[in-house]
Design a protein around this motif. Sequence first.
Motif, PDB file in Angstrom:
ATOM      1  N   GLN A   1      85.844  31.778  85.389  1.00 23.12           N
ATOM      2  CA  GLN A   1      85.899  32.191  83.815  1.00 23.12           C
ATOM      3  C   GLN A   1      86.635  31.236  83.317  1.00 23.12           C
ATOM      4  OE1 GLN A   1      87.319  36.317  84.390  1.00 23.12           O
ATOM      5  NE2 GLN A   1      85.493  37.059  83.244  1.00 23.12           N
ATOM      6  N   VAL A   2      86.278  30.733  82.083  1.00 20.50           N
ATOM      7  CA  VAL A   2      86.701  29.726  81.368  1.00 20.50           C
ATOM      8  C   VAL A   2      87.391  30.354  80.196  1.00 20.50           C
ATOM      9  CG1 VAL A   2      86.108  27.759  79.938  1.00 20.50           C
ATOM     10  CG2 VAL A   2      84.817  28.364  82.010  1.00 20.50           C
TER      11      VAL A   2
ATOM     12  N   SER B   1      88.742  30.871  76.628  1.00 20.28           N
ATOM     13  CA  SER B   1      88.001  30.755  75.398  1.00 20.28           C
ATOM     14  C   SER B   1      88.437  31.747  74.388  1.00 20.28           C
ATOM     15  CB  SER B   1      86.556  30.850  75.481  1.00 20.28           C
ATOM     16  OG  SER B   1      86.017  30.945  74.568  1.00 20.28           O
TER      17      SER B   1
ATOM     18  N   GLU C   1      82.617  34.823  75.526  1.00 20.87           N
ATOM     19  CA  GLU C   1      82.575  33.708  76.220  1.00 20.87           C
ATOM     20  C   GLU C   1      83.520  33.781  77.281  1.00 20.87           C
ATOM     21  OE1 GLU C   1      81.598  30.215  78.168  1.00 20.87           O
ATOM     22  OE2 GLU C   1      80.458  31.304  76.930  1.00 20.87           O
TER      23      GLU C   1
ATOM     24  N   TYR D   1      80.922  32.245  85.950  1.00 15.85           N
ATOM     25  CA  TYR D   1      80.112  31.278  86.556  1.00 15.85           C
ATOM     26  C   TYR D   1      80.416  31.059  88.038  1.00 15.85           C
ATOM     27  CZ  TYR D   1      79.498  30.133  81.602  1.00 15.85           C
ATOM     28  OH  TYR D   1      79.515  30.176  80.280  1.00 15.85           O
TER      29      TYR D   1
ATOM     30  N   GLN E   1      75.961  30.015  85.360  1.00 14.17           N
ATOM     31  CA  GLN E   1      75.768  31.377  84.795  1.00 14.17           C
ATOM     32  C   GLN E   1      74.763  31.919  85.846  1.00 14.17           C
ATOM     33  OE1 GLN E   1      75.680  32.507  81.061  1.00 14.17           O
ATOM     34  NE2 GLN E   1      75.750  34.699  81.295  1.00 14.17           N
TER      35      GLN E   1
ATOM     36  N   ARG F   1      72.105  29.444  83.415  1.00  9.63           N
ATOM     37  CA  ARG F   1      72.685  28.382  82.334  1.00  9.63           C
ATOM     38  C   ARG F   1      73.943  27.746  82.926  1.00  9.63           C
ATOM     39  NH1 ARG F   1      76.702  28.877  78.215  1.00  9.63           N
ATOM     40  NH2 ARG F   1      77.046  31.095  78.632  1.00  9.63           N
TER      41      ARG F   1
ATOM     42  N   LYS G   1      77.253  25.355  82.633  1.00 13.22           N
ATOM     43  CA  LYS G   1      78.529  25.531  81.714  1.00 13.22           C
ATOM     44  C   LYS G   1      79.169  23.977  81.588  1.00 13.22           C
ATOM     45  CE  LYS G   1      82.138  26.758  79.028  1.00 13.22           C
ATOM     46  NZ  LYS G   1      81.830  27.148  77.670  1.00 13.22           N
ATOM     47  N   LYS G   2      79.132  23.373  80.516  1.00 12.36           N
ATOM     48  CA  LYS G   2      79.763  22.184  80.534  1.00 12.36           C
ATOM     49  C   LYS G   2      81.120  22.144  80.365  1.00 12.36           C
ATOM     50  CE  LYS G   2      79.427  17.735  77.661  1.00 12.36           C
ATOM     51  NZ  LYS G   2      78.922  17.017  76.611  1.00 12.36           N
ATOM     52  N   LEU G   3      82.030  21.667  81.251  1.00 14.62           N
ATOM     53  CA  LEU G   3      83.516  21.712  80.997  1.00 14.62           C
ATOM     54  C   LEU G   3      84.039  20.189  80.414  1.00 14.62           C
ATOM     55  CD1 LEU G   3      83.913  23.293  84.616  1.00 14.62           C
ATOM     56  CD2 LEU G   3      84.323  24.498  82.097  1.00 14.62           C
TER      57      LEU G   3
ATOM     58  N   ASP H   1      90.236  22.055  80.060  1.00 17.14           N
ATOM     59  CA  ASP H   1      89.926  23.476  79.993  1.00 17.14           C
ATOM     60  C   ASP H   1      90.517  24.324  81.196  1.00 17.14           C
ATOM     61  OD1 ASP H   1      88.066  23.394  78.059  1.00 17.14           O
ATOM     62  OD2 ASP H   1      86.333  23.016  79.304  1.00 17.14           O
TER      63      ASP H   1
END
Length: 217
Positions: A12-13, A15, A20, A25, A44, A49, A51-53, A57
């Motif tokens: 999980q990022v 945010s 989000e 992911y 995901q 999809r 995820k651009k990191l 981050d």
Amino acid sequence: MYPKINEYLYIQVASSDAAEAEVEYRSRIAEMEEEAFLIEIPMQEKNGRLKKLFIGDELSVYFLTEGGIKNYFNTHVIGFKEDVIRMVKIRKPAADSIFKIQRRSFLRVNAELELAVKDSLGGRFLVHTEDIGGGGTSFLSDAKTSMKIGDGLSCWVLINYRNGSTEHANFEGEIVRIKKLENGRSLVMLKFAEISDSERQKIIRYCFERQFDFRNR
């Protein structure tokens, strides 16, 4: 114990967007360095999809070991590597910062969170938790509130995350112990009698963040 090459990480990022921040992911460890894991671009699973990191981050990560035990750690993106595939380089955590969480042994932390309670007679009141974990919580009750062991309570707890987002987690609790205090109040201890996995994960995520904060003070 660290994950190995080709094992999956679930990510999980952090945010400011609450929706989000809840997205999970999956990524695979492609290479390892002394101080970093190199992972594939996180994806995901339900829709494919990617995820651009970006460097910096913050990530909340877990990997699975035997028996379905989830091993959690926090990390952040420190770079990228271009090879046959593009890989993301994330900081390798200290071994003692990885927490194992299993259904019978949930992490529990001291926490003062707002807890809305409805009893079996329809009475409603607002209290603050003393501690909380993936298996239950406890709160302080005034002497005028009548409760007994075995009572069922419908509860909603307000959770505040490190990134500033908030979530409500709801559950059905059962009173397992009541401890009378010298000031006339009672410490009421609940176990989660009914809670969905998604609601429990909100609480576990909060506990992990709190434990991570405590270790870095």
